[in-house]
Design a protein around this motif. Structure first.
Motif, PDB file in Angstrom:
ATOM      1  N   ASP A 121      -3.120  44.592  51.903  1.00  0.00           N
ATOM      2  CA  ASP A 121      -2.098  43.698  52.452  1.00  0.00           C
ATOM      3  C   ASP A 121      -1.146  43.220  51.366  1.00  0.00           C
ATOM      4  O   ASP A 121       0.067  43.197  51.568  1.00  0.00           O
ATOM      5  N   SER A 147       1.214  45.946  50.535  1.00  0.00           N
ATOM      6  CA  SER A 147       2.227  46.109  51.579  1.00  0.00           C
ATOM      7  C   SER A 147       3.267  44.997  51.510  1.00  0.00           C
ATOM      8  O   SER A 147       4.464  45.243  51.695  1.00  0.00           O
ATOM      9  N   GLU A 188       5.625  45.690  48.654  1.00  0.00           N
ATOM     10  CA  GLU A 188       6.583  46.753  49.014  1.00  0.00           C
ATOM     11  C   GLU A 188       7.626  46.247  49.998  1.00  0.00           C
ATOM     12  O   GLU A 188       8.808  46.570  49.885  1.00  0.00           O
ATOM     13  N   SER A 220       7.387  51.606  43.351  1.00  0.00           N
ATOM     14  CA  SER A 220       7.975  50.930  44.519  1.00  0.00           C
ATOM     15  C   SER A 220       9.420  50.523  44.273  1.00  0.00           C
ATOM     16  O   SER A 220      10.006  49.829  45.095  1.00  0.00           O
TER      17      SER A 220
END
Ligand code: C2E
Ligand code: MG
Ligand code: MG
Ligand code: MG
Length: 280
Positions: free
Chosen positions: A213, A216, A219, A249
């Motif tokens: 998480d 994510s 990102e 990223s």
């Protein structure tokens, strides 16, 4: 309060000592300013394309005569409650601008100095006047100054704060949002306000490799920033693996112990001249 509703705690001796400790430190704050007990350290910010130093964040330290070095986590909240943060913040701003002007005069490549501002400074102080005065006194060009705002500043959503922030932009100063993602995130201020940079909070960066998480979220913040044409910086970068993830990223910049702890103005100037640790 921390224990939740419908619970109570006896007022223990330990709590009493803690409270006394806080009251004593709060009392010491006014003396600290007069006696010059505050210091600033600078932590480099690094361009993730090439490892170049783009600037530094100014971080205040309190050299207490009997307590030794008091961490900001211990005294900034007290200074915010007592109002001392207003003059302390003004002192930090002036010193940071002066240091950055010296780096310029020493012929270093262009560097931006980032200064943290508290919500109370917007409520109580005249931030615009304070910034203009600090730039004028130091001779630092406005585009070399970045102001770090927490979401608590932006959520005040008072027209006065918004107007001040617009005027600061008009002066040429840069604005960044500190600890991004940790506040009561309302993204509407990104629309209303012309900010330059998002600083991804270190709590997300810390868990990049261990928690899907967090990875994510990091990102997503980078993508959000780029869609809005903002720069994105990650704070609290400590490992090569975190750095590799951030570069993959397409994060723009990073700040953290991997490159350097916060250091004195002189030590930072050395780093800006010779560079910091950079892989490959
Ligand atoms: P911040 O603005 O989010 O600053 C980043 C904090 O993370 C700094 O802590 C920095 O030393 C620390 N840090 C940097 N790299 C790493 C890393 O790789 N790992 C870990 N674990 N930590 C890292 P510091 O200097 O103790 O400051 C704490 C907070 O105090 C700051 O958080 C900021 O909110 C506040 N603060 C510091 N100076 C000022 C100031 O002049 N004015 C105001 N209003 N707040 C300040
Ligand atoms: Mg900050
Ligand atoms: Mg931060
Ligand atoms: Mg933070």
């Amino acid at each position: 309060k921390a224990a939740g509703r419908n619970t109570y705690r006896f007022f223990t001796l330990e709590m009493n000592a803690d409270l006394q400790d806080q009251m004593r430190l709060t009392g010491d704050l006014s003396r600290a300013l007069r006696q010059g007990e505050f210091r600033i350290l600078f932590q480099p910010q690094v361009d993730l394309r090439d490892g170049r130093i783009t600037g530094a964040e100014a971080l205040v330290r309190w050299q207490h005569p009997t307590e030794g070095l008091v961490a900001p986590a211990r005294f900034i909240p007290l200074a915010e409650r007592s109002g001392h943060i207003v003059p302390i913040g003004e002192w930090v701003l002036n010193e940071a601008c002066r240091a950055a002007r010296q780096w310029m005069d020493q012929g270093l490549p262009p560097l931006v100095v980032a200064v943290n501002l508290s919500a109370l400074q917007f409520k109580r102080g005249n931030v615009l006047e304070m910034v203009s005065a600090a730039l004028a006194a130091s001779g630092l060009p406005a585009h070399c100054l970045e102001l770090e705002l927490t979401e608590s500043v932006l959520l005040q959503d008072e027209e006065a704060t918004m107007a001040t922030l617009r005027s600061l932009k008009a002066l040429g100063a840069k604005l960044s949002i500190d600890d991004f993602g940790t506040g009561y995130s309302s993204l509407s201020y990104l629309k209303r306000l012309d900010v330059d940079k998002l600083k991804i909070d270190q709590s997300f960066v810390r868990d990049i490799l261990t928690d899907g998480d967090s990875a994510s979220i990091v990102e997503a913040i980078i993508q959000l920033g780029h869609i809005l044409q903002l720069e994105v910086i990650a704070e609290g970068v400590e490992t090569d693996a975190q750095l590799a993830f951030l570069r993959a990223s397409r994060c723009d910049e990073a700040q953290g112990y991997l490159f350097s702890r916060p250091v004195t103005a002189e030590a930072f100037a050395q780093q800006a001249r010779h560079g910091v640790r950079w892989p490959g």
